[in-house]
Design a protein around this motif. Structure first.
Motif, short mmCIF file in Angstrom:
data_model
loop_
_atom_site.label_atom_id
_atom_site.label_comp_id
_atom_site.label_asym_id
_atom_site.label_seq_id
_atom_site.Cartn_x
_atom_site.Cartn_y
_atom_site.Cartn_z
N THR A 191 0.68 -1.11 -0.06
CA THR A 191 0.12 -0.13 -0.02
C THR A 191 0.79 1.37 -0.20
N TRP A 236 0.85 4.14 -2.91
CA TRP A 236 0.58 5.65 -2.93
C TRP A 236 1.76 6.33 -3.35
N TYR A 267 0.57 8.63 -6.33
CA TYR A 267 0.21 9.86 -6.10
C TYR A 267 1.32 10.64 -5.47
N MET A 282 -2.50 10.55 5.29
CA MET A 282 -3.28 9.98 4.18
C MET A 282 -4.18 8.63 5.06
N CYS A 283 -3.44 7.98 5.80
CA CYS A 283 -4.34 7.03 6.64
C CYS A 283 -5.48 7.63 7.39
N THR A 333 -8.21 8.59 4.27
CA THR A 333 -8.84 7.36 3.73
C THR A 333 -9.59 6.53 4.50
N PRO A 387 -8.52 8.20 -2.33
CA PRO A 387 -6.99 8.27 -2.31
C PRO A 387 -6.40 9.14 -3.05
#
Length: 321
Positions: free
Chosen positions: A30, A34, A38, A64-65, A68, A74
């Motif tokens: 993951t 990312w 991104y 970010m966590c 989301t 995302p």
């Protein structure tokens, strides 16, 4: 099961991608995804070496966590997280104090994104995020859907992880349980005029300490504006029967999580308890709820609801005649 390497402390020393993933409760795949999609990656890289994540880089990933977990797509979450990192709104953790961390993510499977976000926050012991996610799902989905589709899968995942790893993850389960209870009670204890008329009595069987499902029932009843009395865990037999006699409930729900606490004889006694004057005697309908009652035979005056929604519908029918 292979031994899990504990997450390293977050300090001025940079972390590898694997170390960052363990700390945030997500997979290294993951994190790499990312970064690739991104542009969320280490600000500084050394040629020929593995990527190293500074505290500032980790702060962007933490943002970010959080985003989301709240259902932000995302791509949009990455834009916000990167923008906040450039503006310095996500501060670095002090060098001498580790940020809240955890190790491997809870295996919740292909479920709602809110459930995965809740599990990740619980593994990180991020109490603020756990509380926020729970508040949002209860407000947006209602307590019944929040319980069945978000809270229960996350709690089961924590329980499985604890069972597999011994005492290692018990703190995650305890933290999650406390916040789930808080979120449910915020609905169940909502101030306002109490509904009038017959009520339902909610109680854990003698020796039964698990009452989160009863708190979900209480929250569901509160949303429907149906009256209830909650007596909590491990109600002694005589106390349960006396409460039935004193309050005269239309229905009594008794919860049993495991077979040893499912006392069918006591449930029958509760169903046979009467109140009222001569010629106007009444007795309650008893609902035996929870996995502890599996395999028990039905008896007169006793119902066995299959799920939370079905139990609430049946209670409402009983209370409203």
């Amino acid at each position: 099961m292979p031994e899990l390497t504990p997450a390293p402390p977050l300090s001025e020393a940079s972390l590898t991608t694997g170390g960052v993933a363990r700390r945030l409760g997500v997979s290294p795949t993951t994190v790499r995804s990312w970064e690739r999609r991104y542009g969320i990656g280490p600000a500084e890289r050394e040629s020929g070496h593995h990527r190293r994540w500074s505290p500032a880089d980790v702060a962007v990933l933490e943002a970010m966590c959080r985003l989301t977990a709240r259902g932000v797509p995302p791509g949009e979450a990455a834009r916000i997280a990167l923008g906040a990192g450039r503006q310095g709104t996500d501060q670095e953790a002090p060098a001498d104090r580790p940020a809240p961390g955890g190790s491997n993510a809870l295996p919740v499977g292909p479920l709602r994104p809110e459930c995965r976000g809740l599990a990740r926050a619980a593994v990180r012991l991020d109490t603020a995020e756990v509380s926020l996610v729970l508040r949002q799902v209860v407000d947006e989905l209602g307590p019944v859907t929040a319980w069945t589709e978000v809270m229960v899968p996350a709690l089961r995942a924590a329980g499985r992880k604890w069972a597999a790893e011994g005492e290692r993850y018990v703190e995650v389960e305890h933290l999650l349980s406390w916040h789930v209870s808080t979120a449910l009670r915020r609905v169940a204890d909502r101030p306002g005029k109490a509904p009038q008329g017959p009520s339902v009595l909610l109680a854990g069987m003698p020796g039964e300490l698990h009452t989160l499902p009863l708190e979900a029932v209480a929250a569901g009843l509160a949303v429907r504006e149906l009256p209830y009395r909650m007596f909590g865990p491990a109600v002694p037999p005589d106390a349960l029967l006396e409460a039935v006699r004193r309050t005269g409930p239309t229905a009594v729900m008794v919860w049993s999580q495991a077979r040893p606490t499912a006392d069918l004889a006591l449930a029958r006694r509760a169903a046979g308890t009467t109140w009222g004057g001569r010629g106007a005697r009444s007795r309650p309908v008893v609902l035996t709820a929870g996995p502890g009652w599996a395999g028990t035979r039905p008896a007169p005056g006793i119902l066995r609801p299959r799920d939370l929604a079905g139990a609430l519908d049946r209670i409402e029918q009983l209370l409203t005649g």
